[in-house]
Scaffold this active site. Structure first.
Site, PDB file in Angstrom:
ATOM      1  CB  CYS A  31      -0.251   2.726   4.288  1.00  0.00           C
ATOM      2  SG  CYS A  31      -2.240   1.954   3.317  1.00  0.00           S
ATOM      3  CG  ASP A  32       3.486   2.042   4.077  1.00  0.00           C
ATOM      4  OD1 ASP A  32       2.429   1.917   5.112  1.00  0.00           O
ATOM      5  OD2 ASP A  32       2.493   0.699   3.806  1.00  0.00           O
ATOM      6  CB  CYS A  91      -1.086  -0.505   1.304  1.00  0.00           C
ATOM      7  SG  CYS A  91      -2.189   1.618   1.429  1.00  0.00           S
TER       8      CYS A  91
END
Ligand code: NAP
Length: 341
Positions: free
Chosen positions: A161-162, A158
């Site tokens: 997200c990261d 992701c």
């Protein structure tokens, strides 16, 4: 983030101090939807507008795979694009406005041989007179050494997200499909260099993303290469791989690895109860009906071909319309039976 009210009886269940339920209560519902991605939320909207007060069980996260997409440029009605999570929140709000209920409950087992169908959760037991399965897909993993060990500390699926953790760093993206390029392009916002490692010399991704990736100076491709290992100490330091044509091994120094090598359907709960295809996708007909009457499926869990948010949303709406028809016919049959008795 939009506030999601949990008005459901589920949340009123008494739990002991140890967190254990005192008594397993049962909830009866006309329509239960498993999964809250675009398909589940659209089914919820249509079910709610049919006055069925659908219960949507969210599972791991609202929005499904779509919510991990930073910017969606191909969902009709949003010419400037919309974030995946943003779209999920709007869909959820719309469904709830008409009476759908959303609960963050994970389904642990289902019994489709009983009617009403029985769903077990960590909370209450749920009996459903119709069910719509919208459990989507999960990212496939490579299954190489280092992947599990560095999961969450250098290995991710992701970018939304990261990606932030890779400011001015070098990241490897594995895969040659739309996800790899879409997320690779997103990662160039942070990373100094994004190295896309693909097992062939031709990309599977569509022409728009290919053109954007090719014109991005931060993206470099490594062709005909598969990874054999992810190496590091406290965090990822490099990947090892080999050229599938020459057999030559190679080492790439990097700080993170983002894996986009396809998706697997989340159908473990339904194995041996519903007809699945050879890859584990639920088999549905044109009306979203599964092999069990009263059970419908929508979205990516039954779609190995398109896997687009707009198509998932459409199939969710279709499934809810069909479920409503099923319930009306069932109610009519039961009424007739009562008269006959
Ligand atoms: P995908 O289309 O199945 O592509 C997976 C990629 O990973 C392929 O390039 C494949 O190589 C490669 N691959 C598979 N197994 C591998 C392995 N063991 N080792 C190395 N490489 C491997 O999956 P996706 O990119 O996640 O896309 C899924 C669906 O979502 C697609 O239908 C896509 O169109 C859709 N999507 C659309 C957008 C959009 O913006 N429209 C964005 C994201 C996703 P080969 O090419 O050699 O098979």
């Amino acid at each position: 983030m939009t506030d999601i009210s949990l008005s459901l009886d589920i949340n009123r269940l008494k739990r002991t101090k140890a967190g254990k339920q005192q008594k397993q209560e049962a909830i009866d519902r006309e329509m239960v939807i498993i999964g809250a991605g675009p398909a589940g939320l659209s089914a919820g909207l249509y079910g709610a507008r049919a006055m069925l007060k659908p219960l949507i069980l969210v599972g791991p996260a609202l929005g499904g795979q779509a919510a991990t997409t930073d910017e969606m440029e191909n969902y009709p009605g949003f010419p400037d694009g919309i974030g995946g999570l943003d779209l999920a929140e709007q869909m959820s709000l719309q469904a709830r406005q008409f009476g759908a209920e959303i609960a963050y409950e994970e389904v642990t087992s289902v019994d489709l041989s009983a009617y009403p169908f029985v769903l077990k959760t960590h909370g209450p037991l749920i009996r459903a007179r119709s069910m719509i399965i919208c459990t989507g897909t999960s990212p496939r993993q490579l299954g190489i050494p280092g992947e599990k060990e560095f999961w969450g500390r250098g290995v991710s699926t992701c970018a939304t997200c990261d990606g932030f953790f890779y400011r001015d760093k070098t990241v490897v993206v594995v895969g040659g499909g739309d996800s790899a390029l879409d997320e690779g392009i997103f990662l160039t916002r942070f990373a100094e260099e994004v190295i896309v490692v693909h097992r062939r010399d031709r990309l599977r991704a569509g022409p728009t993303l290919v053109a954007r990736a090719n014109s991005n100076s931060k993206i470099r491709f490594v062709w005909n290469t598969v990874l054999d290992e992810i190496v590091g100490d406290q965090s990822v330091k490099r990947v090892r791989g080999h050229d599938v044509k020459t057999g030559e091994s190679l080492d790439i120094s990097c700080d993170g690895v983002f894996i986009y090598v396809g998706l697997i359907p989340n159908t473990q709960l339904f194995r041996d109860q519903l007809e699945l295809d050879k890859d584990g996708y639920i088999v549905t007909d044109k009306r979203q009906r599964t092999s069990v009457e009263g059970v419908f499926a929508a979205g990516d869990v039954q779609d190995p071909w398109f896997r687009q948010v707009v198509i998932a949303a459409g199939s969710g709406a279709a499934a809810a319309i069909e479920a409503e028809r099923f319930l009306s016919e069932k109610a009519f049959e039961e009424q007739q039976q009562q008269v006959a008795d």
